[in-house]
Design an enzyme around this catalytic site. Sequence first.
Site, PDB file in Angstrom:
ATOM      1  N   GLN A 171     127.767  48.855  44.555  1.00  0.00           N
ATOM      2  CA  GLN A 171     127.502  48.093  43.376  1.00  0.00           C
ATOM      3  C   GLN A 171     127.179  49.179  42.136  1.00  0.00           C
ATOM      4  O   GLN A 171     127.788  48.954  40.817  1.00  0.00           O
ATOM      5  CB  GLN A 171     126.641  47.297  43.449  1.00  0.00           C
ATOM      6  N   GLU A 213     127.623  44.910  33.910  1.00  0.00           N
ATOM      7  CA  GLU A 213     126.501  45.705  33.289  1.00  0.00           C
ATOM      8  C   GLU A 213     127.054  46.797  32.500  1.00  0.00           C
ATOM      9  O   GLU A 213     126.036  47.564  31.995  1.00  0.00           O
ATOM     10  CB  GLU A 213     125.474  46.262  34.404  1.00  0.00           C
ATOM     11  N   ASP A 250     123.047  52.053  43.958  1.00  0.00           N
ATOM     12  CA  ASP A 250     122.733  50.864  44.351  1.00  0.00           C
ATOM     13  C   ASP A 250     123.786  50.323  45.340  1.00  0.00           C
ATOM     14  O   ASP A 250     124.669  49.975  44.815  1.00  0.00           O
ATOM     15  CB  ASP A 250     122.367  49.914  43.333  1.00  0.00           C
ATOM     16  N   GLU A 293     119.267  52.062  46.780  1.00  0.00           N
ATOM     17  CA  GLU A 293     118.975  51.061  46.911  1.00  0.00           C
ATOM     18  C   GLU A 293     119.531  50.066  47.856  1.00  0.00           C
ATOM     19  O   GLU A 293     120.840  50.326  47.732  1.00  0.00           O
ATOM     20  CB  GLU A 293     119.177  50.229  45.453  1.00  0.00           C
ATOM     21  N   ASP A 320     116.049  45.752  46.963  1.00  0.00           N
ATOM     22  CA  ASP A 320     116.186  44.602  46.147  1.00  0.00           C
ATOM     23  C   ASP A 320     116.460  43.269  46.749  1.00  0.00           C
ATOM     24  O   ASP A 320     115.510  42.459  46.879  1.00  0.00           O
ATOM     25  CB  ASP A 320     117.294  45.088  45.158  1.00  0.00           C
ATOM     26  N   LYS A 345     112.122  41.870  40.026  1.00  0.00           N
ATOM     27  CA  LYS A 345     113.011  41.150  38.840  1.00  0.00           C
ATOM     28  C   LYS A 345     112.263  39.866  38.947  1.00  0.00           C
ATOM     29  O   LYS A 345     112.147  39.182  39.852  1.00  0.00           O
ATOM     30  CB  LYS A 345     114.207  41.129  39.832  1.00  0.00           C
ATOM     31  N   ARG A 374     119.032  42.113  35.211  1.00  0.00           N
ATOM     32  CA  ARG A 374     119.979  41.426  36.084  1.00  0.00           C
ATOM     33  C   ARG A 374     121.384  41.836  35.724  1.00  0.00           C
ATOM     34  O   ARG A 374     121.439  42.229  34.409  1.00  0.00           O
ATOM     35  CB  ARG A 374     119.906  39.725  36.143  1.00  0.00           C
ATOM     36  N   SER A 375     122.449  41.396  36.337  1.00  0.00           N
ATOM     37  CA  SER A 375     123.685  41.865  35.964  1.00  0.00           C
ATOM     38  C   SER A 375     124.190  40.712  34.816  1.00  0.00           C
ATOM     39  O   SER A 375     124.812  41.038  33.820  1.00  0.00           O
ATOM     40  CB  SER A 375     124.806  41.651  36.954  1.00  0.00           C
ATOM     41  N   LYS A 396     115.108  49.801  35.189  1.00  0.00           N
ATOM     42  CA  LYS A 396     116.764  49.789  35.478  1.00  0.00           C
ATOM     43  C   LYS A 396     117.183  48.462  34.733  1.00  0.00           C
ATOM     44  O   LYS A 396     116.764  47.419  34.871  1.00  0.00           O
ATOM     45  CB  LYS A 396     116.937  49.519  36.935  1.00  0.00           C
TER      46      LYS A 396
HETATM   47  P1  PGA Z   1     122.534  41.336  40.176  1.00  0.00           P
HETATM   48  O1  PGA Z   1     122.656  42.737  40.541  1.00  0.00           O
HETATM   49  O2  PGA Z   1     121.805  41.087  39.050  1.00  0.00           O
HETATM   50  O3  PGA Z   1     123.747  40.896  40.056  1.00  0.00           O
HETATM   51  O4  PGA Z   1     121.694  40.800  41.396  1.00  0.00           O
HETATM   52  C1  PGA Z   1     121.769  43.875  40.294  1.00  0.00           C
HETATM   53  C2  PGA Z   1     121.365  44.472  41.318  1.00  0.00           C
HETATM   54  O5  PGA Z   1     121.712  44.240  42.543  1.00  0.00           O
HETATM   55  O6  PGA Z   1     120.184  45.390  41.234  1.00  0.00           O
HETATM   56 ZN    ZN Z   2     120.461  45.968  43.635  1.00  0.00          ZN
END
Ligand code: PGA
Ligand code: ZN
Length: 433
Positions: A171, A213, A250, A293, A320, A345, A374-375, A396
Amino acid sequence: MTASSATAITSVKGRRVWDSRGRPTVEADVTLAGGALGRAIAPAGASRGSHEAIDLRDGGPRFGGWDVTEALRQINGAIARALGGLDAADQDAVDAALIALDGTPNKANLGGNATIAVSMAVLHAAAAAAGKPLWRHLWDRGGNSGTPVLPLPEIQIFGGGAHAGRRIDVQDFMVIATGADDYDQALAWTAEVYIAAGKIMAERGLLQGVADEGGFWPAFDANEDAAETLLRAIEKAGLKPGEQVAISLDIAASEFGRGGRYRLAREDRGMSSGELAEMLLGWVGRYPIVSVEDPMAEDDPEGFIAFAAAAPKHLQIVGDDFLVTSADRVRAAARDKTVNCALIKPNQAGTVTETKAAFDAAQAAGLGAIVSARSGETEDVTIVHLAVGWGARQLKVGSFTRSERMAKWNEGLRVADALGTAALPPKSAFPWG
Ligand code: PGA
Ligand code: ZN
């Protein structure tokens, strides 16, 4: 305190605003008796852990099912009534009221998007009433002395997985300026790497677009090619890989693994957790990778334990989806030695108090902690203040492009100006230090 005090909550109002993916999200305004206003916006994940607080969406045909009218109805109705008269300076009591009103373990009734927007807005209102920037309010309330430092940025260069049409399975390919003298230099070095990566991608005809992102969405044929290209970009930027700028991944393995089996779609390869660990640790051996991650899926603690046992000591292993900003899960992870760092988060937990509890659990257990966006994001910069005010060592927020990301990196620069120093944590504070 009585309802007549200046920090008593007099109104809570929710409104629909729009996030970086063009989807609806929840903004909350909290007003206090003394006139202070606090405002915050809920972010949204795409590669979500199954144990996160519920992101309450309407479903149905409107906006692909992403509308938030039910979450807003909760804010403007039940939440506004429950919080009216409470003391915004007592964040624990406000969040306890939200948790009690919801009555579920995962904010399924009110929506974690509704509760986190309100909870963060209350925090902002309390800081405004105290006449302090949020980071300062948190730092002082935490009983700290001395001067806080800025968090070390972890910044995405290539995006993949659920954020880029699964063009590659992994990712995030990120950089951490491990050798930077201060926050300013960390951002400046990252900017150079980003520009160099763009040139390499253009030369190789690999540019496809922008991932969720803000990082490059690359047309790589193999996951490892992204790591190789990132290494070349660091070199092309005139920086020393591993010494000045290192690589961070990640894997977000819950997106392509279940029950201890994994499937790399890009490479048409199935593998066990052991084989996935071997592949990832091979990369760690070949590239200057300092952090990984979610190397395993959220339902594969044995995979995490085996990965952690085989990993070199300098490697940061971050949970995460695996930890979902839960204090209980963080404590279990410390006990089982599955990870040595927790991603934090706020909307995974659903309130500021629960987010802080997960952060404190990580600190108490000797784990690292990375405050994370977050994304799906907006102009909201609350997490930067949480990171500085709580003394988190890493931050992050995605890539080094697009304003929902840059708003946060830039907010860090403003905090540094207010502090009179852009100092980062000592290098010895990190596993690679
Ligand atoms: P997400 O991705 O906000 O789509 O969950 C961010 C991450 O996985 O760190
Ligand atoms: Zn993550």
